[in-house]
Design an enzyme around this catalytic site. Structure first.
Site, PDB file in Angstrom:
ATOM      1  N   LYS A 116     -22.982 -68.805  31.163  1.00 23.29           N
ATOM      2  CA  LYS A 116     -22.594 -67.690  32.041  1.00 23.29           C
ATOM      3  C   LYS A 116     -23.220 -67.795  33.430  1.00 23.29           C
ATOM      4  O   LYS A 116     -22.642 -67.305  34.406  1.00 23.29           O
ATOM      5  CB  LYS A 116     -22.945 -66.356  31.384  1.00 23.29           C
ATOM      6  CG  LYS A 116     -22.354 -66.179  29.975  1.00 23.29           C
ATOM      7  CD  LYS A 116     -20.841 -66.332  29.938  1.00 23.29           C
ATOM      8  CE  LYS A 116     -20.311 -66.432  28.525  1.00 23.29           C
ATOM      9  NZ  LYS A 116     -18.861 -66.704  28.465  1.00 23.29           N
ATOM     10  N   LYS A 158     -29.695 -61.288  32.224  1.00 22.48           N
ATOM     11  CA  LYS A 158     -28.703 -61.752  31.246  1.00 22.48           C
ATOM     12  C   LYS A 158     -28.985 -63.174  30.782  1.00 22.48           C
ATOM     13  O   LYS A 158     -29.380 -64.017  31.581  1.00 22.48           O
ATOM     14  CB  LYS A 158     -27.288 -61.742  31.876  1.00 22.48           C
ATOM     15  CG  LYS A 158     -26.771 -60.374  32.296  1.00 22.48           C
ATOM     16  CD  LYS A 158     -25.351 -60.498  32.848  1.00 22.48           C
ATOM     17  CE  LYS A 158     -24.740 -59.139  33.122  1.00 22.48           C
ATOM     18  NZ  LYS A 158     -23.361 -59.246  33.650  1.00 22.48           N
ATOM     19  N   ARG A 292     -10.299 -68.398  25.490  1.00 21.26           N
ATOM     20  CA  ARG A 292      -9.595 -68.305  24.196  1.00 21.26           C
ATOM     21  C   ARG A 292      -8.493 -67.255  24.298  1.00 21.26           C
ATOM     22  O   ARG A 292      -8.430 -66.506  25.274  1.00 21.26           O
ATOM     23  CB  ARG A 292     -10.584 -67.836  23.114  1.00 21.26           C
ATOM     24  CG  ARG A 292     -11.196 -66.489  23.492  1.00 21.26           C
ATOM     25  CD  ARG A 292     -11.937 -65.807  22.374  1.00 21.26           C
ATOM     26  NE  ARG A 292     -12.248 -64.431  22.722  1.00 21.26           N
ATOM     27  CZ  ARG A 292     -13.285 -64.023  23.420  1.00 21.26           C
ATOM     28  NH1 ARG A 292     -14.172 -64.888  23.878  1.00 21.26           N
ATOM     29  NH2 ARG A 292     -13.466 -62.746  23.690  1.00 21.26           N
TER      30      ARG A 292
HETATM   31  C1  MV4 Z   1     -23.050 -55.774  33.494  1.00 21.77           C
HETATM   32  C2  MV4 Z   1     -23.078 -54.354  33.518  1.00 21.77           C
HETATM   33  C3  MV4 Z   1     -23.598 -53.746  34.634  1.00 21.77           C
HETATM   34  N1  MV4 Z   1     -24.080 -54.482  35.647  1.00 21.77           N
HETATM   35  N2  MV4 Z   1     -23.525 -56.453  34.546  1.00 21.77           N
HETATM   36  C4  MV4 Z   1     -21.714 -56.274  28.977  1.00 21.77           C
HETATM   37  C5  MV4 Z   1     -21.028 -57.384  28.296  1.00 21.77           C
HETATM   38  C6  MV4 Z   1     -20.996 -58.512  29.256  1.00 21.77           C
HETATM   39  N3  MV4 Z   1     -19.700 -59.105  29.227  1.00 21.77           N
HETATM   40  C7  MV4 Z   1     -21.315 -57.930  30.580  1.00 21.77           C
HETATM   41  N4  MV4 Z   1     -21.704 -56.577  30.363  1.00 21.77           N
HETATM   42  C8  MV4 Z   1     -22.118 -55.794  31.379  1.00 21.77           C
HETATM   43  N5  MV4 Z   1     -22.567 -56.457  32.470  1.00 21.77           N
HETATM   44  C9  MV4 Z   1     -24.041 -55.814  35.578  1.00 21.77           C
HETATM   45  N6  MV4 Z   1     -24.534 -56.522  36.593  1.00 21.77           N
HETATM   46  C10 MV4 Z   1     -22.571 -53.677  32.422  1.00 21.77           C
HETATM   47  C11 MV4 Z   1     -22.084 -54.392  31.336  1.00 21.77           C
HETATM   48  C12 MV4 Z   1     -21.610 -53.592  30.258  1.00 21.77           C
HETATM   49  C13 MV4 Z   1     -20.290 -53.648  29.833  1.00 21.77           C
HETATM   50  C14 MV4 Z   1     -19.365 -54.511  30.396  1.00 21.77           C
HETATM   51  C15 MV4 Z   1     -18.072 -54.560  29.964  1.00 21.77           C
HETATM   52  C16 MV4 Z   1     -17.676 -53.740  28.932  1.00 21.77           C
HETATM   53  C17 MV4 Z   1     -18.546 -52.890  28.349  1.00 21.77           C
HETATM   54  C18 MV4 Z   1     -19.875 -52.824  28.790  1.00 21.77           C
HETATM   55  C19 MV4 Z   1     -20.752 -51.941  28.182  1.00 21.77           C
HETATM   56  C20 MV4 Z   1     -22.023 -51.890  28.598  1.00 21.77           C
HETATM   57  C21 MV4 Z   1     -22.473 -52.724  29.628  1.00 21.77           C
END
Ligand code: MV4
Length: 453
Positions: A116, A158, A292
């Protein structure tokens, strides 16, 4: 075109791929574990091979088991579905070395997008907006703290090998930074065998909007609109829709252009998804690319009329895309509800034997499932038992159809989350399209304790 395809998956997606193969005149091979000998993907495939005992590691995740099954049945290609080996660059490489076509992008692309931090750097270099943060993985803690101070708190740490929400930590203020960094590293090391992490500014309550892309081996690349996936709990999506209520034509065009830029930066071939976070100001940022077919692909199919699985197979066979961007239009609105075998209150899995199974139907309803009356939902596998998809000419009609479909969906013998889906469909904010990734907090945050007498 392929003569025979092996499906390296189980459940509803294995069946979905078999239906596509039948329409294309392609023979199918199912693989299964001993827990799945009575499963519909085994019954409906032309051939089947048992590849091991119930645990995933010993069956559906066994590279040697799946490859051997393809070799003994003389299959030419493997469709991995979602989950399992779908995003294993190693598996895609082994397929290539064995002369089998992996129905998905090249292993190099899977590997690059699977890291990522590397995906983020690739998109920064390509001019796709990313969330302010570190340039790549963190090599020096002091330097990372400097970056965090520059972008401003809160920040999100992350895991490079993460994705889908695993191995993330929030640092609300500078004093928490080092502790949360160590914590993210430790979790990532245990979970992925890779403790590399990167830093981003933490966006509060964004929407999750993803774009479906489709590329062929002839340089054609199109997008198939967006999916709104904000309704999720603990990073498990519950309800998805196409189109998103948050996008107008102008924003859709800008986001689609960036999704295409992201995919073309890696010469993307096959079906893929570019995930963005969209904030309340209308600013959007790339977060991940999924290499995918996704669980929620049916909402895209219902609105565009394009069969994504057939297109995946066609482009993997070297055929050009059947359509151009001008053929892609928004025709109505579709909503998908994921029906899980789980307790709607506690969210605990609820495996067991289905005693009654009455599927919903009627105008605008599609049911993707491998369940039937007397089927056993195994504790070894994912709790997704069905996807109910409702299409309407408007979002309002899709909601009414979904409510009606869920009322007539009778599953007995196990618990399902249908009551939770019904609550969402009756929620005033949902009906108004006022949703974000924080939406489900109202249904799952710890309840306030009732005052003692
Ligand atoms: C984030 C975020 C807020 N700020 N990045 C969660 C899963 C991953 N794919 C990325 N995610 C997030 N990244 C930043 N910089 C909040 C989330 C996130 C989220 C993203 C998509 C769908 C649901 C979520 C639920 C909680 C947090």
């Amino acid at each position: 075109m392929f003569r025979k395809i092996l499906i390296a998956n189980r459940g509803e997606i294995a069946l979905r791929i078999i239906w596509a193969c039948k329409e294309l005149g392609i023979k199918t091979v199912a693989v299964y574990s001993t827990a799945d000998s009575e499963s519909l993907h085994v019954k409906f495939a032309d051939e089947d091979v048992c590849i091991g005992p119930p645990p995933n590691q010993e069956s559906y995740l066994s590279v040697s088991g799946v490859i051997s099954a393809a070799e003994i049945t003389d299959a030419e290609a493997i469709h991995p579905g979602y989950g399992y080996l779908a995003e294993s660059a190693h598996f895609a490489e082994v397929c290539r070395e064995c002369g089998l076509t992996f129905i998905g992008p090249e292993p190099e692309v899977i590997r690059r997008m699977g890291d990522k931090a590397e995906a983020r750097r690739t998109m920064q270099a390509a001019g796709v907006p990313t969330i302010p943060g570190s340039d790549g993985v963190i090599s020096d803690v002091d330097e990372a703290q400097g970056i965090a101070a520059d972008i401003g708190y809160p920040v999100l740490i992350k895991a490079a090998a993460g994705g889908g929400g695993r191995g993330m930590r929030i640092a609300q203020e500078p004093s928490e930074f080092v502790r949360q960094l160590e914590s993210a590293r430790a979790e990532a090391t245990v979970a992925f065998g890779n403790g590399e992490v990167y830093v981003e500014k933490y966006l509060v309550g964004p929407r999750h909007v993803e774009f479906q892309v489709l590329g062929d081996a002839h340089g054609n690349l199109i997008h198939l609109l967006e999916r709104e996936c904000s309704i999720q709990r603990r990073h498990q999506k519950l309800l998805e829709e196409c189109p998103s209520t948050a996008l107008d034509e102008a924003l859709r065009a800008r986001m689609a252009a960036m999704a295409l830029k992201a995919a073309s930066a890696v010469n993307y071939c096959n079906a893929g998804t570019v995930e963005f976070l969209l904030d309340s100001r209308g600013d959007f940022f790339f977060i991940e690319m999924n290499t995918r077919i996704q669980v929620e692909h049916p909402v895209t199919e219902m609105v565009t009329g394009i069969d994504l699985i057939k297109e995946q197979i066609r482009v993997a066979a070297g055929e050009p895309l059947e359509m151009t961007q001008d053929d892609v239009h928004i025709n109505g609105h579709a909503i998908e509800c994921r029906v899980n075998a789980e307790d709607p209150e506690t969210f605990m899995p609820s495996p067991g034997k289905i005693t009654t199974f009455h599927p919903p139907g009627g105008p605008g309803i599609r049911l993707d499932t491998a369940c039937y009356a007397e089927a056993v939902v195994s504790p070894y596998y994912d709790s997704l038992i069905a996807k109910v998809i409702a299409r309407g000419n408007t979002r309002g009609e899709a909601i009414l159809r979904m409510r009606r479909a869920l009322e007539s969906f009778v599953v007995e013998g196990i618990k399902t989350n249908v009551p939770l889906q019904q609550k969402i469909l009756n929620d005033e904010d949902f009906v108004r399209g006022r949703i974000s990734t924080a939406f489900m907090d109202r249904y799952s945050l710890p309840k306030e304790r009732s005052p003692s007498p």
